[in-house]
Scaffold this motif. Structure first.
Motif, PDB file in Angstrom:
ATOM      1  N   PHE A 152    -141.650  20.667  22.377  1.00  0.00           N
ATOM      2  CA  PHE A 152    -141.477  20.971  23.966  1.00  0.00           C
ATOM      3  C   PHE A 152    -141.640  20.185  23.892  1.00  0.00           C
ATOM      4  CE2 PHE A 152    -145.997  19.105  23.682  1.00  0.00           C
ATOM      5  CZ  PHE A 152    -146.179  19.124  21.681  1.00  0.00           C
ATOM      6  N   GLY A 251    -140.785  33.009  17.004  1.00  0.00           N
ATOM      7  CA  GLY A 251    -142.516  32.557  16.976  1.00  0.00           C
ATOM      8  C   GLY A 251    -142.415  31.545  18.314  1.00  0.00           C
ATOM      9  N   ILE A 255    -143.457  28.727  23.486  1.00  0.00           N
ATOM     10  CA  ILE A 255    -143.537  27.022  23.952  1.00  0.00           C
ATOM     11  C   ILE A 255    -142.218  27.245  25.029  1.00  0.00           C
ATOM     12  CG2 ILE A 255    -143.182  24.885  23.930  1.00  0.00           C
ATOM     13  CD1 ILE A 255    -144.736  24.760  21.173  1.00  0.00           C
ATOM     14  N   VAL A 273    -152.454  34.379  25.857  1.00  0.00           N
ATOM     15  CA  VAL A 273    -153.111  33.315  25.134  1.00  0.00           C
ATOM     16  C   VAL A 273    -154.702  32.694  25.962  1.00  0.00           C
ATOM     17  CG1 VAL A 273    -153.524  31.053  23.668  1.00  0.00           C
ATOM     18  CG2 VAL A 273    -152.445  32.900  23.172  1.00  0.00           C
ATOM     19  N   ARG A 276    -157.071  34.906  27.354  1.00  0.00           N
ATOM     20  CA  ARG A 276    -157.675  35.589  26.746  1.00  0.00           C
ATOM     21  C   ARG A 276    -157.193  37.593  26.119  1.00  0.00           C
ATOM     22  NH1 ARG A 276    -162.081  32.514  25.591  1.00  0.00           N
ATOM     23  NH2 ARG A 276    -162.179  33.620  24.038  1.00  0.00           N
ATOM     24  N   ILE A 281    -152.442  40.041  22.776  1.00  0.00           N
ATOM     25  CA  ILE A 281    -152.177  38.624  21.379  1.00  0.00           C
ATOM     26  C   ILE A 281    -152.106  40.125  20.187  1.00  0.00           C
ATOM     27  CG2 ILE A 281    -153.450  37.234  20.097  1.00  0.00           C
ATOM     28  CD1 ILE A 281    -154.621  36.029  23.008  1.00  0.00           C
ATOM     29  N   TYR A 284    -148.706  41.618  20.703  1.00  0.00           N
ATOM     30  CA  TYR A 284    -147.359  40.522  20.379  1.00  0.00           C
ATOM     31  C   TYR A 284    -147.498  40.363  18.734  1.00  0.00           C
ATOM     32  CZ  TYR A 284    -145.926  35.531  19.885  1.00  0.00           C
ATOM     33  OH  TYR A 284    -145.445  34.492  20.331  1.00  0.00           O
TER      34      TYR A 284
ATOM     35  N   PHE B 120    -145.451  30.224  13.800  1.00  0.00           N
ATOM     36  CA  PHE B 120    -146.743  29.707  14.966  1.00  0.00           C
ATOM     37  C   PHE B 120    -146.861  31.126  15.455  1.00  0.00           C
ATOM     38  CE2 PHE B 120    -146.956  26.492  17.259  1.00  0.00           C
ATOM     39  CZ  PHE B 120    -147.410  27.014  18.639  1.00  0.00           C
ATOM     40  N   VAL B 121    -146.586  32.494  15.461  1.00  0.00           N
ATOM     41  CA  VAL B 121    -146.848  33.144  16.564  1.00  0.00           C
ATOM     42  C   VAL B 121    -148.619  33.697  15.606  1.00  0.00           C
ATOM     43  CG1 VAL B 121    -146.838  36.001  16.387  1.00  0.00           C
ATOM     44  CG2 VAL B 121    -144.643  34.677  16.385  1.00  0.00           C
ATOM     45  N   VAL B 124    -150.944  31.069  16.909  1.00  0.00           N
ATOM     46  CA  VAL B 124    -151.092  31.373  18.203  1.00  0.00           C
ATOM     47  C   VAL B 124    -151.979  32.874  18.472  1.00  0.00           C
ATOM     48  CG1 VAL B 124    -150.221  32.074  20.619  1.00  0.00           C
ATOM     49  CG2 VAL B 124    -148.777  30.405  19.250  1.00  0.00           C
ATOM     50  N   ALA B 125    -151.722  33.862  17.771  1.00  0.00           N
ATOM     51  CA  ALA B 125    -152.215  34.544  17.382  1.00  0.00           C
ATOM     52  C   ALA B 125    -154.098  34.432  17.490  1.00  0.00           C
ATOM     53  CB  ALA B 125    -152.472  35.546  17.035  1.00  0.00           C
ATOM     54  N   GLY B 128    -155.611  31.948  19.460  1.00  0.00           N
ATOM     55  CA  GLY B 128    -155.545  32.446  20.601  1.00  0.00           C
ATOM     56  C   GLY B 128    -157.360  33.917  21.135  1.00  0.00           C
ATOM     57  N   GLY B 131    -160.578  31.354  20.291  1.00  0.00           N
ATOM     58  CA  GLY B 131    -160.962  30.894  21.614  1.00  0.00           C
ATOM     59  C   GLY B 131    -160.093  29.506  21.369  1.00  0.00           C
ATOM     60  N   ALA B 208    -150.337  20.119  17.316  1.00  0.00           N
ATOM     61  CA  ALA B 208    -149.713  18.871  19.139  1.00  0.00           C
ATOM     62  C   ALA B 208    -148.867  20.870  19.630  1.00  0.00           C
ATOM     63  CB  ALA B 208    -149.107  18.502  18.765  1.00  0.00           C
ATOM     64  N   GLY B 209    -148.777  21.425  19.504  1.00  0.00           N
ATOM     65  CA  GLY B 209    -148.169  22.433  20.217  1.00  0.00           C
ATOM     66  C   GLY B 209    -149.456  23.856  20.656  1.00  0.00           C
ATOM     67  N   TYR B 212    -150.897  22.002  22.828  1.00  0.00           N
ATOM     68  CA  TYR B 212    -149.994  22.566  24.368  1.00  0.00           C
ATOM     69  C   TYR B 212    -150.517  23.485  24.932  1.00  0.00           C
ATOM     70  CZ  TYR B 212    -145.814  21.917  27.417  1.00  0.00           C
ATOM     71  OH  TYR B 212    -145.102  22.688  28.296  1.00  0.00           O
ATOM     72  N   LEU B 213    -150.646  24.234  24.585  1.00  0.00           N
ATOM     73  CA  LEU B 213    -150.468  26.389  24.875  1.00  0.00           C
ATOM     74  C   LEU B 213    -152.608  26.166  25.432  1.00  0.00           C
ATOM     75  CD1 LEU B 213    -148.658  28.330  22.304  1.00  0.00           C
ATOM     76  CD2 LEU B 213    -147.866  27.385  24.836  1.00  0.00           C
ATOM     77  N   LEU B 215    -154.784  25.959  23.517  1.00  0.00           N
ATOM     78  CA  LEU B 215    -155.252  26.121  22.436  1.00  0.00           C
ATOM     79  C   LEU B 215    -156.354  24.880  21.580  1.00  0.00           C
ATOM     80  CD1 LEU B 215    -153.418  29.218  20.769  1.00  0.00           C
ATOM     81  CD2 LEU B 215    -155.546  29.101  22.171  1.00  0.00           C
ATOM     82  N   GLY B 225    -150.523  16.860  21.846  1.00  0.00           N
ATOM     83  CA  GLY B 225    -150.443  17.947  23.188  1.00  0.00           C
ATOM     84  C   GLY B 225    -151.238  18.813  24.209  1.00  0.00           C
ATOM     85  N   MET B 228    -149.777  16.339  27.084  1.00  0.00           N
ATOM     86  CA  MET B 228    -148.855  16.611  27.602  1.00  0.00           C
ATOM     87  C   MET B 228    -148.137  18.000  28.484  1.00  0.00           C
ATOM     88  SD  MET B 228    -146.073  15.764  24.354  1.00  0.00           S
ATOM     89  CE  MET B 228    -145.151  15.864  24.588  1.00  0.00           C
ATOM     90  N   ARG B 232    -147.963  17.828  32.368  1.00  0.00           N
ATOM     91  CA  ARG B 232    -146.384  18.816  33.233  1.00  0.00           C
ATOM     92  C   ARG B 232    -146.232  18.694  34.859  1.00  0.00           C
ATOM     93  NH1 ARG B 232    -144.417  24.180  31.734  1.00  0.00           N
ATOM     94  NH2 ARG B 232    -142.478  23.160  33.195  1.00  0.00           N
TER      95      ARG B 232
END
Lengths: 311, 275
Positions: A152, A251, A255, A273, A276, A281, A284, B120-121, B124-125, B128, B131, B208-209, B212-213, B215, B225, B228, B232
Motif C-alpha cells: 500500500f 488477496g 488494498i 470488514v 463488520r 466476509i 468473500y 491475506f484473504v 482479513v477474514a 474482520g 474485530g 501493517a497491511g 492499514y485496513l 484491523l 499501518g 498511514m 490518507r
C-alpha cells in the motif's frame, strides 16, 4: 489405462470436494466463533441501544441459538444454490454483488500478471545469462528493495505522483481500461522483483542442461537458443509460479483496489470488514478459496498438457 | 574467499539490525512526548520545528514518538506471532511426519484447507470477523502462517526419518520419542529458524497491511499501518504523514530480510548433522 485415469480423476475430484467442504466449514466456524454475532451487529446498526432481552429475542428470530451443525447445514443448503444471503451493509444479494465485482478483480489480476511476465521474463533470462553481472546485481538489489516495501505504500506514493503531482491519471479510477493501468502497473512491477529472481533460477537451471550445449555445438546462435528454446522450456515452471501468485493477488488486491478505487471484490471486502458485514466476509473467504483452488487445478492441468512427463 | 564475504555480510547486517532493535526498545523509555497525547493547537508542525523531531500529525501527536512506540509494538507482536507459529507449526509437522498413517493424513488435510485460502484473504477474514485489536490481528496471522511451518517440518522429518544414523539408533534400541528429540529435532532447528527469521519481515508487513485496513492494531494505536491509513486524507497536503511510517516500515523489514538472507548464506556452508 483409460479406466485407471478416470479413477485417478475421480479421486482428485473427491479430495478437492473434501477441501472445499473444509473451506466452507472453516469460514462458517469463523463467524460462529466471533464475539459479536449477527444479532449484535444487526441491533447495533439500527442506532438505538438494546437490552439483553431484545438481543436474546433477535437471536431466536435469526436462528442463532440453534446448535452449530444445524446452522452450518442451513447455510450450506443455501450456498449450494449459490445463495450467500444478504449483505448487512447494503442489504443487497451477496451473490449479485460478487458477480458484479469479480470481473474487475479478474481483469486487474490478469493485467498485472501480463505486466509481470512482460517485464520479468526477458530480464530474468538475461540475468541468468550473465550471472553476477551488473544487471543481475541491480536486479538483486531491486528485489530486496521491493520485497521490503508494503504494497500500500508503493500504491500511495504512485497515486501521489501520478495523479496529484503530475496529473497523468485521475484519482478516481475511470471506467474502461484506463482505470486499470495504474494499479496493474504497480502490482505488476512489485511482483516482477520476485519473479525476476525466480525466473533467473529457472533459466539458470535450463542453461546448464544438455540440450543447450548440443544446440550450440550444432551452430545455433546464442540469441536463438536463449529466446526460442530456453524461453519455451521455462514456461512450465513459470506457469506453476503464476498459480501460486494468483492467490496472493486475489488477496492483496483488497488494498490496491481500495486505493485506486477499482470496483472489485477486494474493495468490497475492505468495506465489509470496516462495517463488520459478516455474511459478506464469509462469502468473500469462500469465493476466494474456491477461485484459488480452481486456478491451481487449471495450472496442474496446463502443466500436464505442456509436459507429458508429469503424471 | 566466498566464506569471508558471507561472514562479513552476515555480521554487518546483524549489527545494523541489532542497533535498530535496541534503539527502538530503549528509546521507548526516553520519549519526549506522549505518543497518544493529542493537542490540536500543535497540529501539522513540520519536521524539526518546536522540538518535534519529525513534526506532528493531524491531531498534534509527535510523529517521532509514535514511530518509536509503534516500532516497539510491531517488534513484540511480530516476534510473538513467529514464535508461536514456529512452535505450533513445527510440532504439528513433526507429529504428521513421524507418526505417518491416519494422523499424517488428517493433519495434511487440515493444512491444505488452511492453505486453500490466499494468505491475506484469510487474515482479513479472521481479523474482520474477530474485530479490530492487536490480539485479534495476531491470532489471524498465526492461523495464516502456521501451515508453512507444518508443511516444512513435516518434509524435514520425512527426509530425516530414513537416515542411516536414525536407523542405527533404532537398531540400538532407542525409543521412538527419544530418537525424535535427540536426533531428528536438532537437525530440523537450523532450517526452521532461518525460515522463521525470513518470515519476521513478512509478518511485519502483514501486520501493517491489517492495521492499514483498520484491523489488527487500529487507531489510535501507534501501529505504522494504521498511521498511514489515518493520514490518507492528507496525501496532498502533508504527504510526510504517510511517507514517514512507510519509510520506517521499509527500513525495519529491509534490515530483517537482509540479515536473515545473510544468515541463511552463512549457515548454509556450515550445515552439519549432529550425531
Amino acid at each position: 489405462m483409460k479406466k485407471n485415469s478416470i479413477k485417478k480423476w475421480g479421486k482428485k475430484l473427491l479430495s478437492a470436494l473434501v477441501i472445499v467442504l473444509g473451506v466452507t466449514f472453516l469460514t462458517f466456524l469463523l463467524s460462529y466463533l466471533s464475539p459479536d454475532d449477527a444479532a449484535v451487529v444487526k441491533l447495533s446498526s439500527m442506532g438505538t441501544g438494546y437490552t439483553q432481552e431484545m438481543l436474546d429475542k433477535t437471536r431466536e428470530e435469526m436462528g442463532l441459538d440453534r446448535p452449530f451443525l444445524e446452522q452450518y447445514l442451513d447455510w450450506m443448503k443455501n450456498v449450494i444454490r449459490l445463495d450467500f444471503g444478504k449483505s448487512y451493509r447494503t442489504s443487497e444479494n451477496i451473490t449479485d454483488m460478487m458477480l458484479a465485482a469479480l470481473p474487475n478483480t479478474l481483469k486487474l489480476t490478469f493485467l498485472s500478471l501480463m505486466v509481470t511476465l512482460i517485464i520479468s521474463l526477458p530480464i530474468g533470462i538475461l540475468c541468468a545469462y550473465h550471472p553476477n553481472g551488473w544487471l543481475d546485481s541491480v536486479m538483486r538489489l531491486f528485489s530486496y528493495f521491493f520485497s521490503s516495501l508494503p504494497s500500500f505504500f508503493i500504491s500511495l506514493i504512485v497515486l501521489y505522483y501520478a495523479c496529484i503531482k503530475w496529473n497523468l491519471f485521475k484519482v478516481m479510477a475511470e471506467p474502461g481500461i484506463r482505470g486499470f493501468i495504474l494499479p496493474a502497473l504497480v502490482t505488476g512491477v512489485s511482483l516482477s522483483s520476485w519473479y525476476i529472481r525466480q525466473i533467473r533460477a529457472i533459466a539458470l537451471e535450463q542453461l546448464s542442461s544438455q540440450y543447450v550445449y548440443s544446440l550450440y555445438s550444432r551452430g545455433i546462435s546464442r540469441q536463438r537458443i536463449l529466446w526460442k528454446h530456453v524461453l519455451k522450456n521455462c514456461m512450465l515452471p513459470v506457469i506453476t509460479l503464476l498459480g501460486v501468485s494468483i492467490g496472493g493477488m486475489l488477496g492483496g488486491s483488497a488494498i490496491t483496489e481500495s486505493i485506486f478505487s477499482v470496483k472489485g471484490v477486494g474493495a468490497l471486502a475492505v468495506s465489509a470488514v470496516t462495517s463488520r458485514d459478516y455474511p459478506f466476509i464469509q462469502a468473500y473467504a469462500a469465493w476466494m478459496a474456491a477461485l484459488y483452488l480452481l486456478v491451481n487445478y487449471l495450472v496442474d492441468v496446463a502443466g500436464r498438457k505442456l509436459d507429458p512427463r508429469i503424471s | 574467499m566466498q566464506n569471508k564475504k558471507t561472514k562479513i555480510a552476515y555480521f554487518l547486517s546483524l549489527a545494523f539490525l541489532l542497533v535498530l532493535l535496541v534503539f527502538m526498545l530503549v528509546a521507548g523509555f526516553f520519549l519526549k512526548h506522549d505518543p497518544y497525547a493529542t493537542n490540536l493547537s500543535d497540529a501539522f508542525i513540520p519536521a524539526g520545528e518546536e522540538g518535534y523531531l519529525l513534526g506532528t500529525d493531524q491531531l498534534g501527536r509527535c510523529i517521532a514518538c509514535r514511530i518509536i512506540a509503534g516500532g516497539q509494538q510491531t517488534i513484540y507482536s511480530s516476534m510473538i506471532v513467529v514464535a508461536v507459529v514456529l512452535a505450533f507449526g513445527s510440532i504439528m509437522g513433526m507429529l504428521a511426519g513421524y507418526s505417518g498413517g491416519a494422523i499424517d493424513s488428517v493433519i495434511t488435510k487440515i493444512t491444505t484447507v488452511f492453505q486453500a485460502f490466499p494468505g491475506f484473504v484469510l487474515a482479513v477474514a479472521i481479523a474482520g470477523i474477530l474485530g479490530p485489536g492487536k490480539g485479534n490481528g495476531m491470532i489471524a496471522l498465526i492461523l495464516v502462517y502456521w501451515t508453512t511451518y507444518a508443511r516444512y517440518s513435516r518434509s524435514l522429518v520425512l527426509n530425516l526419518k530414513n537416515n542411516t544414523f536414525v536407523r542405527a539408533a533404532r537398531m540400538c534400541g532407542a525409543g521412538r520419542v527419544s530418537i525424535l528429540i535427540k536426533y531428528i529435532l536438532p537437525n530440523m532447528v537450523p532450517p526452521l529458524l532461518v525460515t522463521a527469521a525470513l518470515d519476521i519481515g513478512n509478518v511485519v508487513l502483514s501486520m501493517a497491511g491489517l492495521s492499514y485496513l483498520g484491523l489488527g492494531g487500529a487507531r489510535p494505536t501507534a501501529e505504522w499501518g494504521a498511521m498511514m491509513s489515518e493520514s490518507r486524507r492528507f496525501l496532498q497536503t502533508n504527504p510526510s504523514l504517510i511517507v514517514i511510517p512507510g519509510i520506517a516500515l521499509f527500513i525495519m523489514v529491509f534490515l530483517f530480510n537482509i540479515c536473515s538472507d545473510c544468515a541463511r548464506n552463512y549457515y548454509d556452508k556450515r550445515g552439519s548433522f549432529h550425531e
